[in-house]
Design an enzyme around this catalytic site. Structure first.
Site, PDB file in Angstrom:
ATOM      1  CG  HIS A 147       8.867  12.132  -7.746  1.00  0.00           C
ATOM      2  ND1 HIS A 147       9.145  12.732  -8.935  1.00  0.00           N
ATOM      3  CD2 HIS A 147       8.749  10.812  -8.008  1.00  0.00           C
ATOM      4  CE1 HIS A 147       9.170  11.828  -9.900  1.00  0.00           C
ATOM      5  NE2 HIS A 147       8.946  10.646  -9.371  1.00  0.00           N
TER       6      HIS A 147
HETATM    7  C1  UD1 Z   1       5.970   6.316  -8.067  1.00  0.00           C
HETATM    8  C2  UD1 Z   1       6.890   5.543  -9.024  1.00  0.00           C
HETATM    9  C3  UD1 Z   1       7.808   6.523  -9.722  1.00  0.00           C
HETATM   10  C4  UD1 Z   1       7.023   7.625 -10.400  1.00  0.00           C
HETATM   11  C5  UD1 Z   1       6.140   8.298  -9.359  1.00  0.00           C
HETATM   12  C6  UD1 Z   1       5.308   9.416  -9.927  1.00  0.00           C
HETATM   13  C7  UD1 Z   1       7.518   3.272  -8.307  1.00  0.00           C
HETATM   14  C8  UD1 Z   1       8.614   2.450  -7.777  1.00  0.00           C
HETATM   15  N1  UD1 Z   1       7.744   4.610  -8.300  1.00  0.00           N
HETATM   16  O1  UD1 Z   1       6.784   6.931  -7.090  1.00  0.00           O
HETATM   17  O2  UD1 Z   1       8.550   5.835 -10.731  1.00  0.00           O
HETATM   18  O3  UD1 Z   1       7.915   8.552 -10.982  1.00  0.00           O
HETATM   19  O4  UD1 Z   1       5.277   7.305  -8.804  1.00  0.00           O
HETATM   20  O5  UD1 Z   1       4.567  10.028  -8.906  1.00  0.00           O
HETATM   21  O6  UD1 Z   1       6.515   2.753  -8.721  1.00  0.00           O
HETATM   22  N2  UD1 Z   1       1.329   8.936  -1.703  1.00  0.00           N
HETATM   23  C9  UD1 Z   1       0.215   9.653  -1.390  1.00  0.00           C
HETATM   24  N3  UD1 Z   1      -0.854   9.611  -2.243  1.00  0.00           N
HETATM   25  C10 UD1 Z   1      -0.836   8.903  -3.398  1.00  0.00           C
HETATM   26  C11 UD1 Z   1       0.301   8.157  -3.701  1.00  0.00           C
HETATM   27  C12 UD1 Z   1       1.383   8.184  -2.865  1.00  0.00           C
HETATM   28  O7  UD1 Z   1       0.156  10.313  -0.368  1.00  0.00           O
HETATM   29  O8  UD1 Z   1      -1.841   8.918  -4.126  1.00  0.00           O
HETATM   30  C13 UD1 Z   1       2.510   8.992  -0.804  1.00  0.00           C
HETATM   31  C14 UD1 Z   1       2.552   7.841   0.158  1.00  0.00           C
HETATM   32  O9  UD1 Z   1       3.019   8.305   1.363  1.00  0.00           O
HETATM   33  C15 UD1 Z   1       3.581   6.923  -0.459  1.00  0.00           C
HETATM   34  C16 UD1 Z   1       4.520   7.905  -1.151  1.00  0.00           C
HETATM   35  O10 UD1 Z   1       3.690   8.973  -1.580  1.00  0.00           O
HETATM   36  O11 UD1 Z   1       4.219   6.147   0.481  1.00  0.00           O
HETATM   37  C17 UD1 Z   1       5.225   7.329  -2.334  1.00  0.00           C
HETATM   38  O12 UD1 Z   1       4.280   6.718  -3.239  1.00  0.00           O
HETATM   39  P1  UD1 Z   1       4.744   5.479  -4.151  1.00  0.00           P
HETATM   40  O13 UD1 Z   1       3.650   5.079  -5.100  1.00  0.00           O
HETATM   41  O14 UD1 Z   1       5.347   4.421  -3.334  1.00  0.00           O
HETATM   42  O15 UD1 Z   1       5.957   6.062  -4.990  1.00  0.00           O
HETATM   43  P2  UD1 Z   1       6.149   7.463  -5.722  1.00  0.00           P
HETATM   44  O16 UD1 Z   1       7.238   8.197  -5.005  1.00  0.00           O
HETATM   45  O17 UD1 Z   1       4.860   8.160  -5.983  1.00  0.00           O
END
Ligand code: UD1
Length: 352
Positions: A201
């Site tokens: 990820h």
């Molecule tokens: C975040 C953390 C990362 C951690 C990871 C674990 C930051 C900068 N990054 O990254 O350090 O290792 O979480 O998962 O805080 N999304 C969903 N459903 C959710 C959450 C996210 O669909 O419940 C999708 C959305 O499209 C979102 C993307 O995942 O834009 C990324 O989510 P985001 O929280 O921005 O970062 P992660 O890649 O999950």
């Protein structure tokens, strides 16, 4: 004493659970749990609360996903009035996600004491958003709870006063130790007996389409040797859909609940990942781990543990994979203070 815990993303939940538990029985401690809502899908959040036995949050800020600036700003804006009203004696933040740094910024400016659980980790790679979050949070925190000696050294080098640093061990391993018996009871599902477990990820691997395509193509080739179980993070799922790569030969799964994933990890022939926490969990479990990154903020997993870094080099990945399957995987040991009692040591420091 009023303690506020702020969490937001999946890797925070296994870290807050032991600290909540350890503080629960201390006299005079009143705890409030705030969820920022950074992660909101049931299988990225609610399921973890259930399995880890974390009480429902007292408040959910429901910030959701956005750009880094918007997400961080939204957490700050929504958190400030809540914290102002509750007037805690200390606010605890966890790990290195956007919710961590946003909370530290708000609370430090309000003159509140901030404790950072999992302080001092450094990848020395500022292209990682988490590295920026770690650097800023550690500068602002008053109590820095570290998992290992290297973390203490990093903090001292950055000028953090030694009396603020408390080496308590690895709090995420507390949750693992507690729930491993449940994981061992968990049936293997309908999966093959011998398999590699994959997670992916990190933006540097999945947001760059060339890099993602290369990794996926390698996985499809590795599949010829052994089954591949691949629970896919929502961020990665979106990118794979855009690329249109054929993954039918792999077991592509939804993100898994904590205990189910731990069960698969503990029985895996090898784990291939770019996660931070999984490097630590495999080291504890003694399962070979191949990390698709060129650096790690968790160097003890390489020096003491079972972790090997291969970066973006697909030849190295294939060679390391072959080495493991041939029975020549690196052997490791469990780092000091990764013993299931880190949460209690944190509670002890806070109480005093
Ligand atoms: C975040 C953390 C990362 C951690 C990871 C674990 C930051 C900068 N990054 O990254 O350090 O290792 O979480 O998962 O805080 N999304 C969903 N459903 C959710 C959450 C996210 O669909 O419940 C999708 C959305 O499209 C979102 C993307 O995942 O834009 C990324 O989510 P985001 O929280 O921005 O970062 P992660 O890649 O999950």
């Amino acid at each position: 004493m009023k303690v506020i815990h702020v969490v937001g993303a999946r890797p925070n939940f296994m870290k807050v659970a032991p600290v909540l538990n350890a503080l629960k029985n201390r006299r005079g401690v009143v705890q409030t749990l705030i969820h920022t809502g950074q992660h909101y899908d049931v299988n990225m959040s609610d399921v973890f609360f259930q399995q880890l036995g974390i009480p429902a949050p007292d408040l959910n800020l429901a910030v959701g996903s956005s750009t880094h600036a918007k997400q961080t700003a939204e957490i700050m804006t929504r958190l400030e009035p809540v914290v102002a009203e509750r007037k805690p004696d200390i606010v605890l933040v966890y790990g290195d996600v956007n919710s961590t740094v946003a909370t530290a910024l708000v609370c430090a400016k309000m003159g509140l004491r901030v404790g950072h659980v999992e302080a001092g980790l450094r990848s020395f790679d500022r292209t990682m958003p988490e590295e920026i979050n770690r650097l800023v949070t550690d500068q602002l925190a008053d109590l820095l709870f570290t998992p290992s000696e290297d973390a203490d050294e990093n903090l001292r080098r950055e000028g953090i006063a030694p009396e603020k640093i408390h080496r308590v061990g690895n709090v995420m391993i507390d949750s693992l130790v507690r729930l491993l018996p449940a994981a061992r009871q968990c049936g293997g599902g309908s999966f093959p007996e011998r398999y590699a477990l994959v997670t992916l990820h990190r933006p540097s691997n999945v947001d760059d389409s060339e890099s993602l395509r290369e990794i996926l193509n390698t996985l499809v080739k590795l599949r010829e040797r052994i089954a591949i179980l691949f629970p896919v993070h929502p961020r990665t799922r979106q990118r794979i859909a855009e690329l249109g790569v054929e993954l039918n030969s792999l077991h592509v799964l939804e993100p898994l609940p904590y205990v189910d994933f731990l069960a698969l990890q503990s029985r895996a022939a090898v784990v291939i990942t770019d996660s931070g926490g999984i490097q630590e969990e495999t080291t504890y479990l003694g399962v070979p781990c191949i990390t698709l990154r060129s650096n790690t903020e968790r160097p003890v997993t390489v020096t003491l543990g079972t972790n090997v870094l291969v970066g973006r080099d697909q030849k190295k990945l294939t060679a390391e994979f072959a080495r493991v399957l041939e029975g020549n995987a690196k052997r490791g040991s469990i780092p000091p203070l990764w013993d299931g009692h880190a949460g209690e040591r944190i509670a002890e420091v806070i109480s005093h």
